[in-house]
Write a protein that holds these residues in place. Sequence first.
Motif, PDB file in Angstrom:
ATOM      1  N   CYS A  75       0.847  -1.189   0.000  1.00  9.67           N
ATOM      2  CA  CYS A  75       0.000   0.000   0.000  1.00  9.67           C
ATOM      3  C   CYS A  75       0.885   1.241   0.000  1.00  9.67           C
ATOM      4  O   CYS A  75       1.775   1.383   0.843  1.00  9.67           O
ATOM      5  CB  CYS A  75      -0.893   0.001   1.230  1.00  9.67           C
ATOM      6  SG  CYS A  75      -1.860   1.498   1.400  1.00  9.67           S
TER       7      CYS A  75
ATOM      8  N   THR B 222       1.259  -1.543   4.127  1.00  7.58           N
ATOM      9  CA  THR B 222       0.917  -2.950   4.329  1.00  7.58           C
ATOM     10  C   THR B 222       0.922  -3.696   3.002  1.00  7.58           C
ATOM     11  O   THR B 222       0.811  -3.091   1.929  1.00  7.58           O
ATOM     12  CB  THR B 222      -0.466  -3.108   4.997  1.00  7.58           C
ATOM     13  OG1 THR B 222      -0.663  -4.495   5.303  1.00  7.58           O
ATOM     14  CG2 THR B 222      -1.590  -2.674   4.068  1.00  7.58           C
TER      15      THR B 222
ATOM     16  N   SER C 248       0.103   4.119   0.824  1.00 10.38           N
ATOM     17  CA  SER C 248      -0.248   5.025   1.907  1.00 10.38           C
ATOM     18  C   SER C 248       0.264   4.520   3.255  1.00 10.38           C
ATOM     19  O   SER C 248       0.956   5.235   3.962  1.00 10.38           O
ATOM     20  CB  SER C 248      -1.762   5.209   1.952  1.00 10.38           C
ATOM     21  OG  SER C 248      -2.109   6.100   2.990  1.00 10.38           O
ATOM     22  N   CYS C 249      -0.041   3.278   3.610  1.00 11.72           N
ATOM     23  CA  CYS C 249       0.336   2.788   4.937  1.00 11.72           C
ATOM     24  C   CYS C 249       1.414   1.715   4.885  1.00 11.72           C
ATOM     25  O   CYS C 249       1.976   1.363   5.917  1.00 11.72           O
ATOM     26  CB  CYS C 249      -0.896   2.276   5.684  1.00 11.72           C
ATOM     27  SG  CYS C 249      -1.524   0.712   5.060  1.00 11.72           S
TER      28      CYS C 249
ATOM     29  N   CYS D 247      -4.136  -0.402  -0.003  1.00 10.68           N
ATOM     30  CA  CYS D 247      -4.857  -1.492   0.656  1.00 10.68           C
ATOM     31  C   CYS D 247      -6.340  -1.126   0.711  1.00 10.68           C
ATOM     32  O   CYS D 247      -6.723   0.037   0.573  1.00 10.68           O
ATOM     33  CB  CYS D 247      -4.287  -1.759   2.049  1.00 10.68           C
ATOM     34  SG  CYS D 247      -4.691  -0.511   3.263  1.00 10.68           S
TER      35      CYS D 247
ATOM     36  N   CYS E 105      -7.272   1.756   3.244  1.00  9.57           N
ATOM     37  CA  CYS E 105      -6.925   3.118   2.836  1.00  9.57           C
ATOM     38  C   CYS E 105      -7.804   3.560   1.674  1.00  9.57           C
ATOM     39  O   CYS E 105      -8.217   4.723   1.599  1.00  9.57           O
ATOM     40  CB  CYS E 105      -5.450   3.212   2.445  1.00  9.57           C
ATOM     41  SG  CYS E 105      -4.329   3.051   3.863  1.00  9.57           S
TER      42      CYS E 105
HETATM   43 ZN   LIG Z   1      -3.109   1.187   3.388  1.00  7.90          ZN
END
Ligand SMILES: [Zn+2]
Length: 140
Positions: free
Chosen positions: A109, A114, A111-112, A128, A131
């Motif tokens: 992901c 994962t 953004s985060c 993900c 998000c």
């Molecule tokens: Zn994410």
Amino acid sequence: MDIEKLDKQYVRTITSGWRVTLPAPIRKAKGWETGTVVPARASRDWMLLYADTYEPNQYDHYLYLGAGGKIVIPREIRDETGWAIGERLSIKDEGDHVILSTCCERNRCRSCGTNRNVIEVIDNLFLCQDCWNRYLSQNR
Ligand SMILES: [Zn+2]
């Protein structure tokens, strides 16, 4: 989360003849056209292409940009990076340079970070499900 501000990552494959196509949006942003000579440095598993040449003699390599945005990876860079034909490279515009690196985290992901429940929401942008749902609910 502002999706426009996420790092945009392109993925391109090293084809026979050691050619890689630089994505058109990056070429346009950098003003690179057919015939442009792009200064470069390489090490480990990455190569940097520089958007300007104000530091002459500071670069290890100069790559000629061919038709359709193709560059040929010179032998020294193959040796330095250990890249192979068929390798997938991540290509990112980082301002004063463009970084090409081996692409092992494309399914994380953006953004985060994962790697669970990751989907490709737009071309080469992976998020993900959590998000992506958050983004959708904030932008109704
Ligand atoms: Zn994410």
